[in-house]
Design a protein around this motif. Sequence first.
Motif, PDB file in Angstrom:
ATOM      1  N   THR A   1       0.886  -1.224   0.096  1.00 32.49           N
ATOM      2  CA  THR A   1      -0.093  -0.122  -0.141  1.00 32.49           C
ATOM      3  C   THR A   1       0.792   1.334   0.035  1.00 32.49           C
ATOM      4  N   LEU A   2       2.309   1.198  -0.280  1.00 28.29           N
ATOM      5  CA  LEU A   2       3.003   2.317  -0.125  1.00 28.29           C
ATOM      6  C   LEU A   2       2.755   3.263  -1.045  1.00 28.29           C
ATOM      7  N   THR A   3       2.541   2.925  -2.413  1.00 33.77           N
ATOM      8  CA  THR A   3       2.437   3.673  -3.363  1.00 33.77           C
ATOM      9  C   THR A   3       1.079   3.896  -3.998  1.00 33.77           C
ATOM     10  N   GLU A   4       0.060   3.705  -3.220  1.00 33.94           N
ATOM     11  CA  GLU A   4      -1.138   3.823  -3.661  1.00 33.94           C
ATOM     12  C   GLU A   4      -1.860   5.180  -3.884  1.00 33.94           C
ATOM     13  N   SER A   5      -1.157   6.172  -3.182  1.00 34.19           N
ATOM     14  CA  SER A   5      -1.731   7.572  -3.429  1.00 34.19           C
ATOM     15  C   SER A   5      -0.707   8.220  -4.372  1.00 34.19           C
ATOM     16  N   VAL A   6       0.345   7.531  -4.956  1.00 36.86           N
ATOM     17  CA  VAL A   6       1.282   7.950  -5.926  1.00 36.86           C
ATOM     18  C   VAL A   6       0.728   7.893  -7.257  1.00 36.86           C
ATOM     19  N   SER A   7       0.888   8.819  -8.327  1.00 35.32           N
ATOM     20  CA  SER A   7       0.376   8.505  -9.577  1.00 35.32           C
ATOM     21  C   SER A   7       1.231   7.392 -10.215  1.00 35.32           C
ATOM     22  N   THR A   8       0.547   6.871 -11.373  1.00 39.34           N
ATOM     23  CA  THR A   8       1.271   5.570 -11.818  1.00 39.34           C
ATOM     24  C   THR A   8       2.421   6.052 -12.721  1.00 39.34           C
ATOM     25  N   ASP A   9       2.511   7.452 -13.274  1.00 44.08           N
ATOM     26  CA  ASP A   9       3.378   7.918 -14.096  1.00 44.08           C
ATOM     27  C   ASP A   9       4.756   8.015 -13.415  1.00 44.08           C
ATOM     28  N   THR A  10       4.382   8.677 -11.934  1.00 39.28           N
ATOM     29  CA  THR A  10       5.718   8.950 -11.261  1.00 39.28           C
ATOM     30  C   THR A  10       6.330   7.781 -10.726  1.00 39.28           C
ATOM     31  N   VAL A  11       5.525   6.540 -10.509  1.00 39.99           N
ATOM     32  CA  VAL A  11       6.004   5.313  -9.935  1.00 39.99           C
ATOM     33  C   VAL A  11       6.862   4.681 -11.049  1.00 39.99           C
ATOM     34  N   HIS A  12       6.371   4.909 -12.198  1.00 40.97           N
ATOM     35  CA  HIS A  12       7.104   4.378 -13.436  1.00 40.97           C
ATOM     36  C   HIS A  12       8.578   5.041 -13.676  1.00 40.97           C
ATOM     37  N   ALA A  13       8.467   6.228 -13.296  1.00 39.52           N
ATOM     38  CA  ALA A  13       9.447   7.308 -13.700  1.00 39.52           C
ATOM     39  C   ALA A  13      10.669   6.955 -12.740  1.00 39.52           C
ATOM     40  N   MET A  14      10.094   6.782 -11.415  1.00 38.24           N
ATOM     41  CA  MET A  14      10.888   6.787 -10.385  1.00 38.24           C
ATOM     42  C   MET A  14      11.777   5.072 -10.717  1.00 38.24           C
ATOM     43  N   SER A  15      10.947   4.152 -10.875  1.00 41.65           N
ATOM     44  CA  SER A  15      11.625   2.941 -11.194  1.00 41.65           C
ATOM     45  C   SER A  15      12.539   3.027 -12.294  1.00 41.65           C
ATOM     46  N   ALA A  16      12.278   3.595 -13.280  1.00 43.29           N
ATOM     47  CA  ALA A  16      13.027   3.706 -14.349  1.00 43.29           C
ATOM     48  C   ALA A  16      14.325   4.411 -14.040  1.00 43.29           C
ATOM     49  N   VAL A  17      14.202   5.785 -13.323  1.00 42.84           N
ATOM     50  CA  VAL A  17      15.420   6.188 -12.874  1.00 42.84           C
ATOM     51  C   VAL A  17      16.399   5.528 -12.009  1.00 42.84           C
ATOM     52  N   MET A  18      15.540   4.719 -10.973  1.00 38.94           N
ATOM     53  CA  MET A  18      16.472   3.749 -10.198  1.00 38.94           C
ATOM     54  C   MET A  18      17.126   2.616 -10.636  1.00 38.94           C
ATOM     55  N   LEU A  19      16.545   1.923 -11.719  1.00 35.85           N
ATOM     56  CA  LEU A  19      17.176   0.806 -12.320  1.00 35.85           C
ATOM     57  C   LEU A  19      18.323   1.214 -13.208  1.00 35.85           C
ATOM     58  N   LEU A  20      18.138   2.691 -14.010  1.00 36.50           N
ATOM     59  CA  LEU A  20      19.234   3.241 -14.690  1.00 36.50           C
ATOM     60  C   LEU A  20      20.473   3.599 -13.681  1.00 36.50           C
ATOM     61  N   ALA A  21      20.187   4.197 -12.505  1.00 36.57           N
ATOM     62  CA  ALA A  21      21.134   4.212 -11.450  1.00 36.57           C
ATOM     63  C   ALA A  21      21.965   3.039 -11.084  1.00 36.57           C
ATOM     64  N   HIS A  22      21.109   1.990 -11.048  1.00 35.75           N
ATOM     65  CA  HIS A  22      21.648   0.756 -10.827  1.00 35.75           C
ATOM     66  C   HIS A  22      22.662   0.287 -11.735  1.00 35.75           C
ATOM     67  N   LEU A  23      22.384   0.373 -13.180  1.00 34.60           N
ATOM     68  CA  LEU A  23      23.238   0.139 -14.061  1.00 34.60           C
ATOM     69  C   LEU A  23      24.564   0.881 -14.150  1.00 34.60           C
ATOM     70  N   VAL A  24      24.322   2.090 -13.958  1.00 34.85           N
ATOM     71  CA  VAL A  24      25.501   3.045 -13.974  1.00 34.85           C
ATOM     72  C   VAL A  24      26.509   2.878 -12.684  1.00 34.85           C
ATOM     73  N   SER A  25      26.052   2.696 -11.635  1.00 33.83           N
ATOM     74  CA  SER A  25      26.836   2.663 -10.523  1.00 33.83           C
ATOM     75  C   SER A  25      27.266   1.235 -10.287  1.00 33.83           C
ATOM     76  N   PHE A  26      27.051   0.168 -11.118  1.00 32.26           N
ATOM     77  CA  PHE A  26      27.303  -1.334 -10.840  1.00 32.26           C
ATOM     78  C   PHE A  26      28.672  -1.264 -10.862  1.00 32.26           C
ATOM     79  N   PRO A  27      29.382  -2.219  -9.834  1.00 32.74           N
ATOM     80  CA  PRO A  27      30.790  -2.404  -9.657  1.00 32.74           C
ATOM     81  C   PRO A  27      31.216  -3.165 -10.814  1.00 32.74           C
TER      82      PRO A  27
END
Lengths: 328, 293
Positions: free
Chosen positions: B137-163
């Motif tokens: 229930t964490l992101t119930e009140s957050v809009s879907t676009d924001t959730v998708h954008a946040m996930s995309a940014v985070m996964l990109l950060a994962h790829l960039v900062s991977f050792p």
Amino acid sequence: MAWACIAVSRTAPLNFHDDLIKANIFVSFLVDIALGLLLISWLYRENRISKLADTLVPVADRVAKELQELLEWLMGAPAGLKMNRALDQVLGRFFLYHIHLWISYIHLMSPFIERILWYVGLSGCLGLTFALSILSDIVALLTFHIYCFYVYGARLYCLKIYGLSSLWRLFRGKKWNVLRQRVDSCSYDLDQLFIGTLLFTILLFLLPTTALYYLVFTLLRLVMVLFQGVIHLSVDFINSLPLFAIGLRICRPYRLAEGVKFKVLCQEPGTPLHLMMEINPLKCSSVLQCYRTPTYSCYPKDSWAALCKKLFVGELIYPWKQKTAKTD
Amino acid sequence: MGADSGPGAPAAVPWRKVLYERQPFPDNYVDRRFLEELRRNIRVRQYRYWAVVRETGLIAQQVSCVAVFFTLWSYMEQGELVPSAVLWVCLGCALLGYGLYEILGGFCVRERTRLADLQSATIFLAFTFGFSPVLKTLTESVSTDTVHAMSAVMLLAHLVSFPYAQPSPPGSLSLNAALFGSVCLASRLPGALHTFTMLSCALLVFALWPCLLHRVRERAEWSFPWAAVLVCLAGVGGLGSLWPEGALLLSLALLTLTLVCPLLLVHLQRHKDNIHGPWDEAEIREDLSRFLN
């Protein structure tokens, strides 16, 4: 060579100062008691005490009802903000239950309120300042639930901010070095990273809800603090006003002297110079400043910047500090 | 002033490269031995094309891992995968991976006991299972676009900062970013069991798979390219079943990464121009532990 003779006062200036302060305190005390007796005579005439007691319980009920409505509004979608519904419901129900307890307490006390008010009103014979202080305390007791809510909200918010800042450091792979008081890098284990990230996500998404509750209750508390501060400042003012000195300045200005000034009476060649000495009376503002009674005045403890920082972090604020004899 | 043939060069006394002696030359005089200790590109490695291609397999397979994870999430969101089945498959893969890790380790000295591993696994499972209703229930009140954008940014950060150089202890920022992104995505799924399954998959794909791959690279070097190719094919195939254009884009990206970028690197090696000389910082080459006892 002409020279004028200057009369020297027989009493040393320090004794006069002390005597004046004692006279000030005495006169303030008398005026205070006179005002208190005036208040009592006004209060006990026409059965005003019972009228006051009759309105007190409905007023407390009204305040509680307003708080309830506020909480219902927060549990919905306040101002269009979208909050986490589960946490919202939990917090809202928790506070509603407290208000319910408070209302029960007030209703329990209601038969005794008139009697209590009657005896408390008698204390006005000890002075208007006493009555004002008791009023401040009664208001504090009646709004005790607001204080409780503020403490709950502030503690929750403070814990959340502390946890978030620590977990944000874990997110970046850093740690707070307590010995060196700085942020250092740290290699965490897999399970620490996992649990840390989960908790960080949870705390981050639950932050708006907690922050809103904290904001609302802090505003209510600040209103109460402001009211109490006004009462304390007026008590202070009544206590420290040097009425006797002001009366002396107005009626007998030559008793309070700032210096002397000389006026030439006759200046003829062959006769000695005659000068007339006049007392230069003290300015009224200096009278107030010099002869203020030192009291247990209360003044703001923190500057505006420190207060804002404490509010932001979630520390409890007690902004009026009493000036005590010992320093801590 | 040029070397030696300048006008301020009396030939009687030779010039010495010292500062403590007053010499008849001007202060900025240099002789013909100027910069003779300069060396160019002494430590430059000569990259060979196919070796670099082999190494880029690691980056390509990490990108494909993200694609595989995204495919799993899409299928679970559409309801085509049953969470309990996925959970059993995850458990099976985890046990298989653990067995492989042990076998490849060769039963040598371990720094963690089996009990500590079991403890870690219990902690993961208990925490994730316990928190999954909250996470749902964490992101119930957050809009879907924001959730998708946040996930995309985070996964990109994962790829960039991977050792990429040392993947075995997973880097803090990359693992945390991947988990944050997967929690954001997992909270959009229909049930608490779905969330729990998604987080277990995220743990497997982002935290445990790089350790296994590193062990495979260390012990069985020959199988690493095959593993990378397998993962890339799985990523492209999975994405293709959902969104064919996306699969095309992914395969283009992987081919560019694996074949074109090494070409660029080898080509640009020619322009490398490092200078070394006695002005460099001293490096201690020998083993100084003989001074310790």
